[in-house]
Design a protein around this motif. Sequence first.
Motif, PDB file in Angstrom:
ATOM      1  N   LYS A 191      -1.126   8.409  10.669  1.00 49.60           N
ATOM      2  CA  LYS A 191      -1.140   8.255   9.522  1.00 49.60           C
ATOM      3  C   LYS A 191       0.334   8.057   9.007  1.00 49.60           C
ATOM      4  O   LYS A 191       1.237   8.311   9.588  1.00 49.60           O
ATOM      5  CB  LYS A 191      -1.516   9.850   8.882  1.00 49.60           C
ATOM      6  N   TRP A 192       0.426   7.305   7.718  1.00 49.60           N
ATOM      7  CA  TRP A 192       1.756   6.902   7.022  1.00 49.60           C
ATOM      8  C   TRP A 192       1.700   7.225   5.812  1.00 49.60           C
ATOM      9  O   TRP A 192       0.516   7.249   4.997  1.00 49.60           O
ATOM     10  CB  TRP A 192       1.853   5.431   7.590  1.00 49.60           C
ATOM     11  N   GLU A 193       2.852   7.118   5.127  1.00 54.88           N
ATOM     12  CA  GLU A 193       2.851   7.138   3.599  1.00 54.88           C
ATOM     13  C   GLU A 193       4.189   6.289   3.208  1.00 54.88           C
ATOM     14  O   GLU A 193       5.145   6.786   4.027  1.00 54.88           O
ATOM     15  CB  GLU A 193       2.795   8.515   3.141  1.00 54.88           C
ATOM     16  N   LYS A 194       4.177   5.574   2.283  1.00 49.84           N
ATOM     17  CA  LYS A 194       5.417   4.907   1.777  1.00 49.84           C
ATOM     18  C   LYS A 194       6.162   5.894   1.068  1.00 49.84           C
ATOM     19  O   LYS A 194       5.533   6.634   0.127  1.00 49.84           O
ATOM     20  CB  LYS A 194       4.956   3.780   0.793  1.00 49.84           C
ATOM     21  N   TYR A 251       7.017   7.528   6.116  1.00 49.27           N
ATOM     22  CA  TYR A 251       6.836   8.537   6.840  1.00 49.27           C
ATOM     23  C   TYR A 251       5.602   8.105   7.827  1.00 49.27           C
ATOM     24  O   TYR A 251       4.826   7.863   7.662  1.00 49.27           O
ATOM     25  CB  TYR A 251       6.531   9.852   6.141  1.00 49.27           C
ATOM     26  N   PHE A 252       5.936   8.560   9.190  1.00 48.11           N
ATOM     27  CA  PHE A 252       4.862   8.461  10.142  1.00 48.11           C
ATOM     28  C   PHE A 252       4.372   9.673  10.562  1.00 48.11           C
ATOM     29  O   PHE A 252       5.200  10.686  11.070  1.00 48.11           O
ATOM     30  CB  PHE A 252       5.148   7.477  11.276  1.00 48.11           C
ATOM     31  N   TYR A 253       3.059  10.058  10.504  1.00 43.13           N
ATOM     32  CA  TYR A 253       2.433  11.381  11.174  1.00 43.13           C
ATOM     33  C   TYR A 253       1.690  11.009  12.672  1.00 43.13           C
ATOM     34  O   TYR A 253       0.294  10.822  12.249  1.00 43.13           O
ATOM     35  CB  TYR A 253       1.642  12.036  10.148  1.00 43.13           C
ATOM     36  N   PRO A 254       2.157  10.929  13.737  1.00 44.06           N
ATOM     37  CA  PRO A 254       1.435  10.458  14.695  1.00 44.06           C
ATOM     38  C   PRO A 254       0.452  11.226  15.226  1.00 44.06           C
ATOM     39  O   PRO A 254       0.784  12.872  15.388  1.00 44.06           O
ATOM     40  CB  PRO A 254       2.536  10.009  15.824  1.00 44.06           C
ATOM     41  N   ILE A 255      -0.796  11.317  15.384  1.00 44.72           N
ATOM     42  CA  ILE A 255      -1.996  11.853  15.890  1.00 44.72           C
ATOM     43  C   ILE A 255      -1.721  12.235  17.359  1.00 44.72           C
ATOM     44  O   ILE A 255      -1.952  13.258  17.832  1.00 44.72           O
ATOM     45  CB  ILE A 255      -3.227  11.631  15.278  1.00 44.72           C
ATOM     46  N   THR A 256      -1.649  10.883  17.995  1.00 41.74           N
ATOM     47  CA  THR A 256      -1.501  10.918  19.389  1.00 41.74           C
ATOM     48  C   THR A 256      -0.160  10.738  19.524  1.00 41.74           C
ATOM     49  O   THR A 256       0.733  10.358  18.710  1.00 41.74           O
ATOM     50  CB  THR A 256      -2.413  10.069  19.919  1.00 41.74           C
ATOM     51  N   GLY A 257       0.196  10.742  20.834  1.00 45.11           N
ATOM     52  CA  GLY A 257       1.649  10.239  21.130  1.00 45.11           C
ATOM     53  C   GLY A 257       1.625   9.264  22.382  1.00 45.11           C
ATOM     54  O   GLY A 257       2.476   9.629  23.532  1.00 45.11           O
ATOM     55  N   ARG A 258       1.334   8.069  22.153  1.00 44.63           N
ATOM     56  CA  ARG A 258       1.182   6.903  23.015  1.00 44.63           C
ATOM     57  C   ARG A 258       2.606   6.335  23.144  1.00 44.63           C
ATOM     58  O   ARG A 258       3.434   6.331  22.115  1.00 44.63           O
ATOM     59  CB  ARG A 258       0.174   6.224  23.001  1.00 44.63           C
ATOM     60  N   THR A 259       3.112   5.687  24.272  1.00 39.77           N
ATOM     61  CA  THR A 259       4.222   4.985  24.605  1.00 39.77           C
ATOM     62  C   THR A 259       4.387   3.808  23.237  1.00 39.77           C
ATOM     63  O   THR A 259       3.484   3.145  23.288  1.00 39.77           O
ATOM     64  CB  THR A 259       4.369   4.498  25.791  1.00 39.77           C
ATOM     65  N   GLU A 294       0.835  -0.942   0.066  1.00 32.51           N
ATOM     66  CA  GLU A 294      -0.022   0.020  -0.062  1.00 32.51           C
ATOM     67  C   GLU A 294       0.720   1.011  -0.035  1.00 32.51           C
ATOM     68  O   GLU A 294       2.191   1.187   0.556  1.00 32.51           O
ATOM     69  CB  GLU A 294      -0.855  -0.077   1.160  1.00 32.51           C
ATOM     70  N   GLN A 295       0.430   2.379  -0.431  1.00 29.51           N
ATOM     71  CA  GLN A 295       1.039   3.717  -0.624  1.00 29.51           C
ATOM     72  C   GLN A 295       1.052   4.688   0.758  1.00 29.51           C
ATOM     73  O   GLN A 295       1.828   5.272   1.058  1.00 29.51           O
ATOM     74  CB  GLN A 295       0.661   4.287  -1.694  1.00 29.51           C
ATOM     75  N   GLN A 296      -0.459   4.322   1.349  1.00 29.69           N
ATOM     76  CA  GLN A 296      -0.567   5.239   2.577  1.00 29.69           C
ATOM     77  C   GLN A 296      -1.519   4.573   3.243  1.00 29.69           C
ATOM     78  O   GLN A 296      -2.307   3.994   2.971  1.00 29.69           O
ATOM     79  CB  GLN A 296      -0.718   6.809   2.024  1.00 29.69           C
ATOM     80  N   GLY A 297      -1.647   5.357   4.466  1.00 27.76           N
ATOM     81  CA  GLY A 297      -2.976   4.779   5.207  1.00 27.76           C
ATOM     82  C   GLY A 297      -3.277   5.296   6.731  1.00 27.76           C
ATOM     83  O   GLY A 297      -2.490   6.344   6.915  1.00 27.76           O
ATOM     84  N   TYR A 298      -4.141   4.801   7.245  1.00 27.62           N
ATOM     85  CA  TYR A 298      -4.494   5.348   8.668  1.00 27.62           C
ATOM     86  C   TYR A 298      -4.572   4.260   9.742  1.00 27.62           C
ATOM     87  O   TYR A 298      -5.226   3.344   9.245  1.00 27.62           O
ATOM     88  CB  TYR A 298      -5.669   6.155   8.674  1.00 27.62           C
ATOM     89  N   ILE A 299      -3.774   4.415  10.891  1.00 24.58           N
ATOM     90  CA  ILE A 299      -3.920   3.076  11.805  1.00 24.58           C
ATOM     91  C   ILE A 299      -4.841   3.708  13.019  1.00 24.58           C
ATOM     92  O   ILE A 299      -4.159   4.810  13.758  1.00 24.58           O
ATOM     93  CB  ILE A 299      -2.502   2.558  11.994  1.00 24.58           C
ATOM     94  N   ASP A 300      -5.500   2.990  13.479  1.00 23.45           N
ATOM     95  CA  ASP A 300      -6.196   3.245  14.846  1.00 23.45           C
ATOM     96  C   ASP A 300      -6.253   2.039  15.831  1.00 23.45           C
ATOM     97  O   ASP A 300      -7.020   1.324  15.732  1.00 23.45           O
ATOM     98  CB  ASP A 300      -7.625   4.095  14.403  1.00 23.45           C
ATOM     99  N   LEU A 301      -5.281   1.956  16.490  1.00 26.32           N
ATOM    100  CA  LEU A 301      -5.241   0.953  17.536  1.00 26.32           C
ATOM    101  C   LEU A 301      -4.877   1.456  18.824  1.00 26.32           C
ATOM    102  O   LEU A 301      -3.894   1.882  19.282  1.00 26.32           O
ATOM    103  CB  LEU A 301      -4.089  -0.091  17.167  1.00 26.32           C
TER     104      LEU A 301
END
Length: 555
Positions: free
Chosen positions: A477-480, A491-499, A445-452
């Motif tokens: 959010k991320w992009e290849k 590239y990772f673009y964190p929306i939150t900042g969890r450990t 995949e080229q980009q996406g969104y992870i919510d875990l």
Amino acid sequence: MLRSLFQPFKTNVSGISLPEKFTFPFYYEPHELSRIAAYELQEYLATQTDFEHNFGLDEHQKGLIIGKMFGVLVCQNQEGAIGYLWAFSGKLAGVNHLPYFVPTIFDMLHEDGFFRKEEEVLNAMNRKIEILENSNELQNCKKQFELIKKEASTDIQNQKAKIKRLKVERDEKRISFANLSPTDMEQLELELSEESKKESILLKKMTKYWNFQMEKAQKEINFLLDEINQLKEERRQKSGALQQKLFAEYSFLNQFGERKSIGEIFNNNPPAGAGECAAPKLLHYAFEHHLKPIAMAEFWWGQSPKSEIRKHKQFYPACKSKCEPILLSHMLKGLDMEANPFQENPAEGKDIELVYEDEFLAVINKPAEFLSVPGKIISDSVFQRVKSLYPNATGPLIVHRLDMSTSGLMLIAKDEATYVKLQSQFIKRTIKKRYVALLDGILEEQQGYIDLPLRVDLDDRPRQLVCYEHGKPAQTKWEKIEIRNHQTLVYFYPITGRTHQLRVHASHEMGLKTPILGDDLYGKKAHRLHLHAASLTFEHPVTKEKMTITKEANF
């Protein structure tokens, strides 16, 4: 028994040197002998017919999928021969004992053992309690009590309403007979007062009557509940005594022949499953049969659980909450063991780089394997270095943190007012962050969104778990960017900042399924974790200028 469990290597290992020191079980690179022993165990698991267990590797196999941690212990017997032992954590195929694997420290499932007998006594008590709690007699008594309670409430409320109504009528009489003579008026007031007293007395008698009826009904319930509560107290005492007996039976040997129970080690409050992991089983069996431990390793076999990250055939350290107190405080006592890397300063010989500075703030580039703030053992950190760099600075200095293994940009505030304003931007999530990571595999995949959502693994800190019930929201959010040497730069673009957010989101089966290269917690160890905080965009707290500071990774 010894001959069947202490197995010689099938592979020719005569040319392999023994390790100088025993494996530090909580952070290690498997010795070559451990790898071979693990490989031979994996060969057995892939082809065996001794037991049936669904590891989740065969999509056609039925049954609950349960992956397992297995361990190997390379040993030397009294004749000097080298071989190994095998173990599994917990139960396998629903049992504690299987051919070729060392037994559990204490088998609670043994049919003739005291645990099974005491368990049956407790189960019988549970059944009796359940029967008494659901008996028709108790249910009828409870219904009768509720019926009396409801009838009493209705009766008393009706009487109170009657008293109010009669009071209104008396007041109306007083008005309508206002022209009576003083003597007649006095007589009327006396009659009305008597009427009021009679109704109040009746209310008191009714209340007393119904209280008596409810107390009588409650006594009948209490009589039945007393037997139940007595049984529950007896059950509690028997359960506590059984637990203490179990604690005493779970006693571990060390090389000096000293025994220590799980109750002693954990001050009679061990975590669930303590002592059932592969490492304590292996070492106990080795000491019991006069085998000298040489090296150890543990690996995961099967499908990963939904919450945590376990990769098939991958090596993992022993868990900390259950195994560390057992191993380090007792079982490994006196063994010449590899140094504890957690007691070594990872920042030694490294410098932080100043990327930007003005009179209010600074941005530094933190090297990988460098603490952001002082730890329990190691004080050397970004905080200590910056404190020395800016001795006159006030306030907390460190506006945000990076994991020790992550390199990259960190904001430093030179005074408390600047700190508060920058912190506010982090809290409001107006600061934009970009991380660069090299993943150990190829993404299609080229980009996406992870919510875990994430929470800490209470049994194995600082490892994080995916948990929809108790976890905190975590979005990325991320992009290849490119593929290089069968690895993917993203590239990772964190929306939150969890450990460990980016590390878990990259590796988890419901994330990218591809760990970051060098991730020793959620992937495979390498010379470093290939994760770098490359860019920060924020509003300067004094000049209000929008600033973007960038420092690209060198991997």
